[in-house]
Every structure is written in structure tokens, then in C-alpha cells.
Design a protein around this motif. Structure first.
Motif, PDB file in Angstrom:
ATOM      1  N   LEU A   1       0.836  -1.207   0.000  1.00 33.66           N
ATOM      2  CA  LEU A   1       0.000   0.000   0.000  1.00 33.66           C
ATOM      3  C   LEU A   1       0.874   1.261   0.000  1.00 33.66           C
ATOM      4  CD1 LEU A   1      -2.982  -0.872   2.374  1.00 33.66           C
ATOM      5  CD2 LEU A   1      -2.869  -0.982  -0.122  1.00 33.66           C
ATOM      6  N   GLN A   2       1.752   1.334  -1.011  1.00 32.22           N
ATOM      7  CA  GLN A   2       2.675   2.463  -1.081  1.00 32.22           C
ATOM      8  C   GLN A   2       1.957   3.801  -1.250  1.00 32.22           C
ATOM      9  OE1 GLN A   2       2.904  -0.292  -2.926  1.00 32.22           O
ATOM     10  NE2 GLN A   2       4.916  -1.233  -2.583  1.00 32.22           N
ATOM     11  N   ASN A   3       0.783   3.769  -1.844  1.00 31.95           N
ATOM     12  CA  ASN A   3       0.080   5.018  -2.132  1.00 31.95           C
ATOM     13  C   ASN A   3      -1.076   5.307  -1.175  1.00 31.95           C
ATOM     14  OD1 ASN A   3       1.719   5.512  -4.449  1.00 31.95           O
ATOM     15  ND2 ASN A   3       0.471   4.065  -5.622  1.00 31.95           N
ATOM     16  N   ALA A   4      -1.246   4.477  -0.180  1.00 29.29           N
ATOM     17  CA  ALA A   4      -2.321   4.721   0.785  1.00 29.29           C
ATOM     18  C   ALA A   4      -2.020   5.966   1.604  1.00 29.29           C
ATOM     19  CB  ALA A   4      -2.482   3.520   1.706  1.00 29.29           C
ATOM     20  N   ALA A   5      -3.065   6.625   2.070  1.00 29.00           N
ATOM     21  CA  ALA A   5      -2.901   7.769   2.963  1.00 29.00           C
ATOM     22  C   ALA A   5      -2.748   7.236   4.382  1.00 29.00           C
ATOM     23  CB  ALA A   5      -4.104   8.690   2.858  1.00 29.00           C
ATOM     24  N   ILE A   6      -1.586   7.455   4.980  1.00 27.46           N
ATOM     25  CA  ILE A   6      -1.323   7.019   6.349  1.00 27.46           C
ATOM     26  C   ILE A   6      -1.318   8.271   7.219  1.00 27.46           C
ATOM     27  CG2 ILE A   6       0.266   5.837   7.896  1.00 27.46           C
ATOM     28  CD1 ILE A   6       1.313   4.293   5.485  1.00 27.46           C
TER      29      ILE A   6
END
Length: 249
Positions: free
Chosen positions: A69-74
């Protein structure tokens, strides 16, 4: 999903660094208050200046990025950490993961140091149970949208000290205390709590780790049981993230 197919992001090394930061941050906060001439009572002097568990939030972030999930908003910024509750309007979390408008994970990182282990354990237990019940009721009622079940994680760091390992005596004048709690130390009670939080499906995973104050220079950290250890926590999070990444294509 087999753990050898997951990337656990060198979690043992990062956990040691996180523990060193935890104790170091507490001492820095205490020193700053002494220098300012405004010291809180007891152990509050070590916690009122910031988030001492930030190292573990960073570890969780690394796990999420490493497993697809490299592009997920964390989200770790306070203004972006609220979710709708069911029994209350909102709940503030320590870390949220959002992907394409879906709630992927909500995490809490807690700690307890002496001297008041017994009373604080009861407070933490009530908080953890109530938070999970509110979360899943909100999910059931569509508070997070019509999406797959998210990951809910709870991690507790307890000071390893003679008082946290000492047997605790309880009184229950009307009905007996469950036998596993009789004479159990604070640390053992957290282990029982975490196991039951998962067994009752209140949390996807719940873990307790221990560390002495001397770990500010050594990074010493220990687990209590296989079901509640740190590896179980990070592997469970990594597996959930990998499944969500596969779902997203």
C-alpha cells in the motif's frame, strides 16, 4: 498468508529503536518541565510533552508501505485522526490508513509506567474494550461506508519493573475472581486482556510488550506470549495490508 511471504520491515531492530526513543522522550519531557519550573505530579512529567509511542507508529507505517500500500494515505497528524463513533460523535486514533476512500486500518499505541500499575491497568482495559465496541458498532451501522472489515490494532508497552511483575491481590466479596487473574501481575493481566480482546474479536490483533527504564540506552524489549507478541502484531498487520493491496490490484 505465510509470514515468509510478508515483509516485516526489520521490525525487531526498529522496535529497539522505538523503545530507546520512548524512554528518551519521557526523560527529555521531564527535564524540560524541570527547567521551566512547572513539573507535573508523578509520572505525568514524562508524558505531557508529546507522543512517546511515535516510534511504533513509524514501524507500522513501514510495514504498511512494505506490503503493497505504497500510495495509501497514512494519517498521523492529529487533525486527520478522527473517525465517527456510535456511542459518541468521534474517536481520536493514533494512526489511520485510508485507501481510495476505504478505511484499511485504525491503530492505537499505549503505554504504562509505574508506580500505579493496578489502577491504571483497569482504566486501560475499560478504555480498550469500550473503544472497540464503539468502533465495531459504528462500522456495522455504516459509519465507515459499505466497505470490507478494517484492521483494528492495539499495542501496549508496559514498564518492566518489580512492581509490574509483583502478584496483585483482589477482593470480590460476592462472586469469585476468575482463577487466571488471581495473584496475576500487571504484566500477566495485560497478556490475558490482549488474548481475550482478540479471542472475542474486539481487535484484529492486540499485543503487550515490556521494557525496563534502562532500555533508554539498550533498547531492551520483551514479549509475554506467542499470541500477544510483537511479531504477531506486525505479521497480522502485514497480512491484512497485503490482502488489501491484492484486492486493489
Amino acid at each position: 498468508m505465510a509470514t515468509d511471504m510478508l515483509d516485516l520491515a526489520d521490525y525487531e531492530h526498529k522496535a529497539r529503536e522505538s523503545v530507546m526513543a520512548f524512554w528518551g522522550n519521557r526523560e527529555q519531557a521531564r527535564q524540560k518541565q524541570i527547567e521551566a519550573g512547572a513539573v507535573d505530579h508523578g509520572e505525568r512529567a514524562g508524558v505531557t510533552a508529546g507522543k512517546n509511542m511515535d516510534g511504533f507508529a513509524a514501524l507500522a507505517t513501514d510495514i504498511i508501505r512494505a506490503n503493497g500500500l505504497q500510495n495509501a494515505a497514512i494519517h498521523r497528524k492529529r487533525s486527520l485522526l478522527t473517525l465517527p463513533g456510535y456511542f459518541r460523535p468521534t474517536k481520536l486514533w493514533d494512526l489511520l490508513v485510508i485507501q481510495d476512500g476505504r478505511l484499511i486500518a485504525a491503530l492505537e499505541f499505549k503505554s504504562q509506567v509505574g508506580p500505579s500499575f493496578r489502577n491504571n491497568f483497569n482504566n486501560r482495559a475499560e478504555e480498550a474494550i469500550g473503544t472497540a465496541h464503539d468502533f465495531w458498532t459504528s462500522y456495522r451501522e455504516g459509519g465507515f461506508g459499505p466497505n470490507p472489515r478494517p484492521f483494528l490494532g492495539w499495542l501496549m508497552l508496559v514498564e518492566d519493573a518489580p512492581a509490574s511483575r509483583a502478584p496483585i491481590r483482589d477482593t470480590s466479596p460476592h462472586f469469585p475472581v476468575f482463577p487466571e487473574f488471581r495473584g496475576a501481575s500487571c504484566i500477566r493481566r495485560y497478556d490475558i486482556l490482549c488474548q481475550r480482546l482478540v479471542r472475542e474479536q474486539l481487535y484484529t490483533t492486540a499485543s503487550v510488550i515490556t521494557s525496563p527504564r534502562s532500555a533508554a540506552t539498550t533498547g531492551d524489549v520483551a514479549d509475554i506470549s506467542e499470541m500477544t507478541n510483537l511479531r504477531t502484531f506486525v505479521a497480522s498487520l502485514a497480512g491484512h495490508v497485503a490482502a488489501e493491496a491484492a484486492r486493489s490490484g
